[in-house]
Design a protein around this motif. Structure first.
Motif, PDB file in Angstrom:
ATOM      1  N   ASP A 173       2.955   9.445  -4.146  1.00  0.00           N
ATOM      2  CA  ASP A 173       4.366   8.961  -3.851  1.00  0.00           C
ATOM      3  C   ASP A 173       4.582   8.321  -2.579  1.00  0.00           C
ATOM      4  O   ASP A 173       4.014   8.523  -1.469  1.00  0.00           O
ATOM      5  CB  ASP A 173       5.328  10.254  -4.035  1.00  0.00           C
ATOM      6  CG  ASP A 173       5.248  10.768  -5.517  1.00  0.00           C
ATOM      7  OD1 ASP A 173       4.686   9.952  -6.634  1.00  0.00           O
ATOM      8  OD2 ASP A 173       6.113  11.484  -5.615  1.00  0.00           O
ATOM      9  N   LYS A 174       5.711   7.292  -2.376  1.00  0.00           N
ATOM     10  CA  LYS A 174       6.102   6.695  -1.454  1.00  0.00           C
ATOM     11  C   LYS A 174       7.282   7.631  -0.973  1.00  0.00           C
ATOM     12  O   LYS A 174       7.908   8.211  -1.578  1.00  0.00           O
ATOM     13  CB  LYS A 174       6.616   5.371  -1.757  1.00  0.00           C
ATOM     14  CG  LYS A 174       5.598   4.525  -1.864  1.00  0.00           C
ATOM     15  CD  LYS A 174       4.521   4.295  -0.885  1.00  0.00           C
ATOM     16  CE  LYS A 174       3.235   3.605  -1.241  1.00  0.00           C
ATOM     17  NZ  LYS A 174       3.431   1.911  -1.460  1.00  0.00           N
ATOM     18  N   TYR A 204      10.722   7.584   1.438  1.00  0.00           N
ATOM     19  CA  TYR A 204      11.692   6.758   1.649  1.00  0.00           C
ATOM     20  C   TYR A 204      12.799   7.500   2.380  1.00  0.00           C
ATOM     21  O   TYR A 204      12.951   8.620   2.388  1.00  0.00           O
ATOM     22  CB  TYR A 204      12.266   5.899   0.573  1.00  0.00           C
ATOM     23  CG  TYR A 204      11.722   4.611   0.126  1.00  0.00           C
ATOM     24  CD1 TYR A 204      12.277   3.577   0.334  1.00  0.00           C
ATOM     25  CD2 TYR A 204      10.474   4.726  -0.611  1.00  0.00           C
ATOM     26  CE1 TYR A 204      11.438   2.467   0.071  1.00  0.00           C
ATOM     27  CE2 TYR A 204       9.818   3.608  -1.357  1.00  0.00           C
ATOM     28  CZ  TYR A 204      10.258   2.296  -0.538  1.00  0.00           C
ATOM     29  OH  TYR A 204       9.768   1.196  -1.132  1.00  0.00           O
ATOM     30  N   ASP A 219       4.255   6.202   8.894  1.00  0.00           N
ATOM     31  CA  ASP A 219       4.114   4.962   9.623  1.00  0.00           C
ATOM     32  C   ASP A 219       5.318   4.880  10.530  1.00  0.00           C
ATOM     33  O   ASP A 219       6.479   4.460  10.175  1.00  0.00           O
ATOM     34  CB  ASP A 219       3.955   3.821   8.804  1.00  0.00           C
ATOM     35  CG  ASP A 219       3.733   2.656   9.467  1.00  0.00           C
ATOM     36  OD1 ASP A 219       3.702   2.684  10.760  1.00  0.00           O
ATOM     37  OD2 ASP A 219       3.388   1.541   8.931  1.00  0.00           O
ATOM     38  N   GLN A 236       7.638   2.071  11.125  1.00  0.00           N
ATOM     39  CA  GLN A 236       8.595   1.532  10.142  1.00  0.00           C
ATOM     40  C   GLN A 236       9.834   2.522   9.949  1.00  0.00           C
ATOM     41  O   GLN A 236      10.776   2.218   9.151  1.00  0.00           O
ATOM     42  CB  GLN A 236       7.771   1.936   8.630  1.00  0.00           C
ATOM     43  CG  GLN A 236       6.771   1.023   8.592  1.00  0.00           C
ATOM     44  CD  GLN A 236       6.982  -0.568   8.535  1.00  0.00           C
ATOM     45  OE1 GLN A 236       8.160  -1.047   7.946  1.00  0.00           O
ATOM     46  NE2 GLN A 236       6.366  -1.378   9.466  1.00  0.00           N
ATOM     47  N   THR A 254      11.224  11.197  -2.133  1.00  0.00           N
ATOM     48  CA  THR A 254       9.872  10.478  -2.511  1.00  0.00           C
ATOM     49  C   THR A 254      10.039   9.921  -3.754  1.00  0.00           C
ATOM     50  O   THR A 254      10.737  10.303  -4.474  1.00  0.00           O
ATOM     51  CB  THR A 254       8.739  11.680  -2.441  1.00  0.00           C
ATOM     52  OG1 THR A 254       9.197  12.731  -3.611  1.00  0.00           O
ATOM     53  CG2 THR A 254       8.743  12.295  -1.150  1.00  0.00           C
ATOM     54  N   GLU A 311       5.096   5.171  -7.031  1.00  0.00           N
ATOM     55  CA  GLU A 311       5.085   3.832  -6.734  1.00  0.00           C
ATOM     56  C   GLU A 311       5.704   2.889  -7.918  1.00  0.00           C
ATOM     57  O   GLU A 311       6.172   1.857  -7.609  1.00  0.00           O
ATOM     58  CB  GLU A 311       3.652   3.511  -6.568  1.00  0.00           C
ATOM     59  CG  GLU A 311       3.216   2.721  -5.221  1.00  0.00           C
ATOM     60  CD  GLU A 311       1.807   2.410  -5.125  1.00  0.00           C
ATOM     61  OE1 GLU A 311       0.919   3.116  -5.591  1.00  0.00           O
ATOM     62  OE2 GLU A 311       1.506   1.587  -4.508  1.00  0.00           O
ATOM     63  N   GLU A 317       9.214   1.793  -7.608  1.00  0.00           N
ATOM     64  CA  GLU A 317       9.620   1.193  -6.117  1.00  0.00           C
ATOM     65  C   GLU A 317      10.461  -0.006  -6.480  1.00  0.00           C
ATOM     66  O   GLU A 317      11.282  -0.392  -5.700  1.00  0.00           O
ATOM     67  CB  GLU A 317       8.363   0.825  -5.659  1.00  0.00           C
ATOM     68  CG  GLU A 317       8.450   1.676  -4.070  1.00  0.00           C
ATOM     69  CD  GLU A 317       7.146   1.273  -3.136  1.00  0.00           C
ATOM     70  OE1 GLU A 317       5.915   0.836  -3.682  1.00  0.00           O
ATOM     71  OE2 GLU A 317       7.243   1.243  -2.064  1.00  0.00           O
ATOM     72  N   CYS A 377      10.839   2.468   3.630  1.00  0.00           N
ATOM     73  CA  CYS A 377       9.615   3.205   2.999  1.00  0.00           C
ATOM     74  C   CYS A 377       9.094   3.624   4.448  1.00  0.00           C
ATOM     75  O   CYS A 377       8.653   2.513   5.294  1.00  0.00           O
ATOM     76  CB  CYS A 377       8.705   2.226   2.235  1.00  0.00           C
ATOM     77  SG  CYS A 377       7.314   3.315   2.102  1.00  0.00           S
ATOM     78  N   GLY A 408       6.498   5.971   4.805  1.00  0.00           N
ATOM     79  CA  GLY A 408       4.924   6.598   4.552  1.00  0.00           C
ATOM     80  C   GLY A 408       4.705   7.092   2.906  1.00  0.00           C
ATOM     81  O   GLY A 408       5.357   6.665   2.034  1.00  0.00           O
ATOM     82  N   SER A 409       3.507   7.961   3.118  1.00  0.00           N
ATOM     83  CA  SER A 409       3.344   8.197   1.644  1.00  0.00           C
ATOM     84  C   SER A 409       2.835   9.570   1.485  1.00  0.00           C
ATOM     85  O   SER A 409       2.531  10.159   2.633  1.00  0.00           O
ATOM     86  CB  SER A 409       2.311   7.426   1.127  1.00  0.00           C
ATOM     87  OG  SER A 409       1.107   7.272   2.205  1.00  0.00           O
ATOM     88  N   LYS A 448      -0.399   7.055  11.364  1.00  0.00           N
ATOM     89  CA  LYS A 448      -1.247   6.183  10.850  1.00  0.00           C
ATOM     90  C   LYS A 448      -2.778   6.403  11.404  1.00  0.00           C
ATOM     91  O   LYS A 448      -3.687   6.106  10.577  1.00  0.00           O
ATOM     92  CB  LYS A 448      -0.871   4.823  11.101  1.00  0.00           C
ATOM     93  CG  LYS A 448       0.244   4.510  10.182  1.00  0.00           C
ATOM     94  CD  LYS A 448       0.074   4.136   8.874  1.00  0.00           C
ATOM     95  CE  LYS A 448      -0.307   2.952   8.335  1.00  0.00           C
ATOM     96  NZ  LYS A 448      -0.435   2.681   6.881  1.00  0.00           N
TER      97      LYS A 448
END
Ligand code: ADP
Ligand code: MG
Length: 317
Positions: A150-151, A153, A232, A235, A266, A269, A272, A285, A287-288, A299
């Motif tokens: 999952d991403k 957000y 990340d 981001q 979350t 994908e 998205e 977004c 991370g994951s 990262k």
């Protein structure tokens, strides 16, 4: 002024919605719930000097007390309906009550959440608001649904409120005056992300509202879902006010600061595209989710420790 008159003047609202059978004035409130819906409820207490600086205006206190509770409904994907208010006041100050009730009502009307009852007592200033909302049966958005792949957000920008708090309480001068004003507003008038929640609820696998800092709140999702996360840090969505700061400083406001009341969620994908079509740059977004990560890493694979909500407070990374 007698307590009864106070309740009558400031907290007995006109034109109750049809689902309110009895509101302020009886021993308890009675509301109707459609057969295919479930009740979602949450309570939060704000204590003067702990959850807001003593100098905060009455209008902001009224607004924020309801906003933080509505934010919990947003995180559950629930539609707000009603709330109760337990108010502890050191004295009866009519101008304070007038501003407080205006702040409260402004937000309540915006999201159509009706005051159905409460309690009024004497003591140090404290405000508890219990909100009630509805979801279609079985569709509440939980913390436990995040899956590997999952991403991750977030809505809005992060860290503004904590930067505002730092400048108020510690006299930090690192924000320029316009930026400081923006951050104070984000602290005092948080926006419950109910409009965003309305879209997110059908796409997300899990959700939480950010009240105690990104790392701590993300870890609640990870623990409930038994997964880990890679963030990340490049981001993280920052307002211009925070972009103007050194990276370590803005990061500390985002990762360990509190009071954002943005949504962290979350999603698989495959959802998205739909999310971005509907929300555009109102979501980012960051991370994951991964099953084989323990906790939260950046990262480079470095573990990010959750130092929790710092009561302003020496934010550390
Ligand atoms: P009781 O003694 O039966 O609990 P109260 O005197 O505490 O009744 O309250 C009378 C009515 O006013 C109740 O309907 C209660 O829900 C409402 N009420 C009391 N304080 C508040 C408040 N701060 N905001 C909204 N309603 C309130
Ligand atoms: Mg009572």
């Amino acid at each position: 002024m007698h307590e009864f008159n106070l309740i009558q003047k400031y907290f007995t609202w006109e034109n109750p919605p049809v689902d309110v059978i009895t509101a302020v004035g009886d021993d308890a409130a009675v509301m109707g719930i459609p057969a295919d819906q479930q009740l979602v409820t949450s309570i939060d207490t704000l204590i003067s000097g702990v959850h807001f600086p003593k100098e905060t205006s009455a209008h902001a206190i009224g607004y924020k007390a309801l906003a933080v509770s509505l934010s919990d409904l947003a995180a559950m994907g629930a539609t707000p309906k009603w709330f109760t208010l337990a108010l502890t006041l050191p004295e009866i100050d009519q101008s304070w009550l007038h501003s407080f009730s205006l702040g409260l009502k402004t937000l309540a009307q915006e999201y159509q959440c009706f005051l159905v009852g409460g309690d009024t007592t004497k003591g140090s200033l404290s405000i508890s608001i219990q909100v009630m909302g509805l979801v279609n049966t079985g569709s509440a958005l939980l913390r436990s649904g995040a899956k590997s792949g999952d991403k991750i957000y977030v809505t809005g920008t992060l860290g503004d409120a904590n930067a505002g708090l730092d400048s108020l309480l510690n006299g930090s001068k690192i924000l320029a005056s316009e930026a400081r004003e923006f951050c104070h507003r984000r602290l005092n008038y948080p926006t419950p992300r109910l409009n965003e929640s309305f879209v997110i609820k059908d796409l997300a696998s899990s959700c939480i509202d950010l009240s105690d800092g990104l790392l701590q709140d993300l870890s609640h999702i990870l623990n409930a879902s038994k997964v880990g996360a890679e963030l990340d840090l490049s981001q993280l969505p920052l307002s211009p006010a925070l972009k103007a700061l050194d990276t370590p400083k803005s990061l500390s406001y985002v990762l360990a600061g509190g009071d954002d009341y943005e949504l962290l969620f979350t999603l698989p994908e495959e959802n998205e595209y739909k999310l971005l079509t509907e929300m555009g740059d109102r979501v980012t977004c960051i991370g994951s989710i991964a099953k084989d990560i323990d906790g939260i890493v950046d990262k480079a694979g470095k573990h990010l420790e959750s130092s929790g909500y710092n009561h302003f407070y020496e934010a550390k990374i």
